[in-house]
Write an enzyme that holds these catalytic residues in place. Structure first.
Site, PDB file in Angstrom:
ATOM      1  N   ASP A  70       0.856  -1.189   0.000  1.00  0.00           N
ATOM      2  CA  ASP A  70       0.000   0.000   0.000  1.00  0.00           C
ATOM      3  C   ASP A  70       0.893   1.240   0.000  1.00  0.00           C
ATOM      4  OD1 ASP A  70       0.935   0.069   2.647  1.00  0.00           O
ATOM      5  OD2 ASP A  70      -0.823  -1.024   3.349  1.00  0.00           O
ATOM      6  N   ASP A  72       1.423   5.041   1.666  1.00  0.00           N
ATOM      7  CA  ASP A  72       1.052   5.957   2.745  1.00  0.00           C
ATOM      8  C   ASP A  72       1.609   7.337   2.438  1.00  0.00           C
ATOM      9  OD1 ASP A  72      -0.046   3.829   4.448  1.00  0.00           O
ATOM     10  OD2 ASP A  72       2.030   3.157   4.545  1.00  0.00           O
ATOM     11  N   ASP A 155       8.983   4.353  13.210  1.00  0.00           N
ATOM     12  CA  ASP A 155       9.577   3.265  13.990  1.00  0.00           C
ATOM     13  C   ASP A 155      11.022   2.939  13.603  1.00  0.00           C
ATOM     14  OD1 ASP A 155       8.606   2.208  11.591  1.00  0.00           O
ATOM     15  OD2 ASP A 155       7.378   0.653  12.513  1.00  0.00           O
TER      16      ASP A 155
HETATM   17  P1  ATP Z   1       3.682  -2.759   5.192  1.00  0.00           P
HETATM   18  O1  ATP Z   1       4.467  -3.214   4.026  1.00  0.00           O
HETATM   19  O2  ATP Z   1       3.338  -3.839   6.131  1.00  0.00           O
HETATM   20  O3  ATP Z   1       2.519  -1.858   4.858  1.00  0.00           O
HETATM   21  P2  ATP Z   1       4.641  -0.368   6.423  1.00  0.00           P
HETATM   22  O4  ATP Z   1       5.999   0.005   6.983  1.00  0.00           O
HETATM   23  O5  ATP Z   1       4.132   0.482   5.313  1.00  0.00           O
HETATM   24  O6  ATP Z   1       4.724  -1.889   6.024  1.00  0.00           O
HETATM   25  P3  ATP Z   1       2.285   0.445   7.822  1.00  0.00           P
HETATM   26  O7  ATP Z   1       1.629  -0.199   8.971  1.00  0.00           O
HETATM   27  O8  ATP Z   1       1.582   0.594   6.535  1.00  0.00           O
HETATM   28  O9  ATP Z   1       3.632  -0.370   7.618  1.00  0.00           O
HETATM   29  O10 ATP Z   1       2.783   1.859   8.342  1.00  0.00           O
HETATM   30  C1  ATP Z   1       3.221   2.902   7.489  1.00  0.00           C
HETATM   31  C2  ATP Z   1       4.367   3.665   8.124  1.00  0.00           C
HETATM   32  O11 ATP Z   1       3.919   4.273   9.334  1.00  0.00           O
HETATM   33  C3  ATP Z   1       5.560   2.822   8.533  1.00  0.00           C
HETATM   34  O12 ATP Z   1       6.450   2.600   7.471  1.00  0.00           O
HETATM   35  C4  ATP Z   1       6.184   3.680   9.613  1.00  0.00           C
HETATM   36  O13 ATP Z   1       6.905   4.750   9.086  1.00  0.00           O
HETATM   37  C5  ATP Z   1       4.958   4.245  10.311  1.00  0.00           C
HETATM   38  N1  ATP Z   1       4.515   3.387  11.433  1.00  0.00           N
HETATM   39  C6  ATP Z   1       3.615   2.374  11.377  1.00  0.00           C
HETATM   40  N2  ATP Z   1       3.430   1.830  12.584  1.00  0.00           N
HETATM   41  C7  ATP Z   1       4.213   2.515  13.429  1.00  0.00           C
HETATM   42  C8  ATP Z   1       4.451   2.440  14.819  1.00  0.00           C
HETATM   43  N3  ATP Z   1       3.843   1.533  15.578  1.00  0.00           N
HETATM   44  N4  ATP Z   1       5.327   3.328  15.369  1.00  0.00           N
HETATM   45  C9  ATP Z   1       5.942   4.256  14.600  1.00  0.00           C
HETATM   46  N5  ATP Z   1       5.755   4.369  13.295  1.00  0.00           N
HETATM   47  C10 ATP Z   1       4.921   3.514  12.696  1.00  0.00           C
HETATM   48 MG    MG Z   2       2.193   0.397   4.464  1.00  0.00          MG
END
Ligand code: ATP
Ligand code: MG
Length: 452
Positions: A70, A72, A155
């Site tokens: 996805d 963001d 994170d």
């Molecule tokens: P995925 O491929 O699983 O979507 P992702 O890193 O994009 O991985 P998301 O849950 O979509 O994970 O979160 C988007 C972004 O938001 C992360 O890349 C990170 O920068 C931030 N983020 C998400 N969860 C947290 C958290 N618990 N604490 C701090 N930052 C977070």
């Molecule tokens: Mg994501």
């Protein structure tokens, strides 16, 4: 209400106010690989006078030349301002408010730049923008800040890279590019404090390690074993969502091994963990059964076959269920009833940690109780069992038990042959099952795959 959090570690020399800028020629992100809808959101926010960047997994995965799950977006517009810009935006979340902009089936998550909680004033606390519990966990994280602040609140460094449509460059405040090259996961700031603020970050560290086969940087890994217990404070529905990402996205077996190694499994599945002999994992039946279930699940995910949390949870709790059923039987209770009771107790106990929606716990219990029929039924009764809507999942479960070395009266082959002799129209059964009146309305959810 601030409970005196430990002070934040001094930012390292790489974590500075001005980002490192990686220009278009020096990275591999092409706009063609970014969702059109995400680009629309960025351009529209910019036209409305706001800053907007692609961030997180989308940027990380594109830099790794993988397809993002996805996209963001981070912006300085507040969720309300995002809503004013896009009529189809919806504000979601309380702990962490964000805007969802929907384009048909695709949802673009738009997050307002988060700021530091170190300097929040009384009015922000009163307005519930920042709130911490006694263990330092952020139960409200809605303090807004600058782009630099936002990077510091993310994170891991590999998740804090921003793609800008001005010159198509990547902005790096935390050394994320270097960590991607080193193939390592490094937390931003002081690890213990960041895990205390949000214990789910420990699960995310494990998930990304399994997904990319990266190393956990030493300081990032060090506190995990001793802080795993903090996961017990996380809301059970949030943990359910995390479990789906951990176990049902193709790297479940590796993830399970890491969760056990880092002692996070103990808090997530306390009653099962009591039976896992981690010092001798290979020889341990329960460990092996769960690992095999996840290996099968991973294969299905890679083959594009549907997977269901019900089957997996049935395996995750089987060590508890089958032992308790054996205990119950000793007072003369029939095995079928014993499995029902044991299943009921196991689900009940697990619910205090991880939510399991009824649409999954009901089929789980059916999978368990059908084991009795699969071990004993013959003749016409056996043919009737073939038509049970949950037969196929229960049969797979029986094979799993057999494959792991549990004694199931050599029934695997019996059912394999019986199905060949009596082919059953599963689709018709599924349709009939769907039409059966339900006592409760079935909530809509995207994880509804069948275990077939
Ligand atoms: P995925 O491929 O699983 O979507 P992702 O890193 O994009 O991985 P998301 O849950 O979509 O994970 O979160 C988007 C972004 O938001 C992360 O890349 C990170 O920068 C931030 N983020 C998400 N969860 C947290 C958290 N618990 N604490 C701090 N930052 C977070
Ligand atoms: Mg994501």
């Amino acid at each position: 209400m601030d409970s005196g959090q430990p002070p934040t570690e001094n930012p390292s020399s790489r974590e500075q106010q001005a980002p490192e800028i990686i220009s278009r020629d020096d990275h591999c992100i092409s706009r063609k690989r970014i969702s059109k809808n995400a680009l629309t959101v960025i351009y529209d926010l910019r036209r409305a006078g706001y800053e907007a960047y692609l961030v997180g997994g989308g940027v990380r995965d594109l830099l790794l030349e993988r397809s993002p799950k996805d996209f963001d977006i981070a912006t300085n517009a507040t969720p309300e301002q995002v809503q004013q810009t896009f009529r189809r935006a919806r504000i979601v979340g309380r702990r962490f408010r964000i805007a969802h902009v929907r384009f048909g089936r695709e949802i673009i998550e738009v997050t307002t730049f988060r700021g530091s909680h170190d300097q929040v004033d009384e009015s922000q606390r009163k307005n519930n923008k920042s709130q911490t519990n006694d263990q330092g966990m952020l139960v409200r994280d809605n303090v807004y800040g600058s782009l630099h602040d936002d990077a510091m609140r993310r994170d891991f460094t590999i998740n804090a890279l921003y793609y800008s449509i001005d010159g198509f460059s990547v902005l790096d405040y935390t050394g994320g590019i270097e960590d991607l090259k080193k193939r390592q996961i490094r937390i931003i700031g002081e690890a213990s404090q960041r895990y205390a603020e949000d214990p789910v970050r420990m699960l995310r560290a494990i998930r990304f390690k399994a997904k990319f086969d990266f190393e956990l940087e030493t300081k990032t890994a060090a506190p995990i074993q001793s802080l795993g217990h903090l996961l017990a404070q996380v809301a059970p529905p949030r943990l359910f969502d995390e479990m789906i990402k951990l176990f049902l996205t193709g790297k479940g077996q590796k993830t399970f091994e890491l969760l056990v190694e880092y002692r996070l499994f103990d808090t997530l599945f306390p009653s099962t963990a009591a039976f896992l002999n981690t010092s001798n994992a290979d020889g341990n039946f329960d460990y092996q059964m769960i690992a095999n279930a996840l290996a099968n699940t991973d294969k299905r995910v890679h083959n594009g076959q549907p997977v269901t949390p019900a089957f997996l949870y049935a395996a995750l709790l089987w060590p508890v269920v089958h032992r308790e059923a054996e205990n119950i039987i000793t007072d003369g209770t029939p095995r079928l009833r014993a499995l029902q009771l044991a299943g009921h107790h196991a689900v009940d106990a697990q619910l205090s940690t991880i939510a399991i929606p009824k649409r999954f716990s009901i089929p789980m219990r059916e999978i368990w109780t059908l084991q009795q029929r699969l071990e004993t039924a013959h003749g016409k009764r056996a043919i009737a069992v073939l038509k049970h809507p949950r037969f196929r999942a229960a049969y797979d479960f029986l094979l799993l038990r057999e494959e792991t070395g549990e004694s199931v009266n050599d029934r695997g082959i019996f059912w394999t042959e019986l199905q060949k002799e009596h082919p059953v129209n599963r689709e018709a059964i599924r349709q009939a099952d769907k039409k059966r009146p339900r006592r409760r309305r079935k909530p809509s959810n995207k994880h509804q795959g069948e275990s077939e």
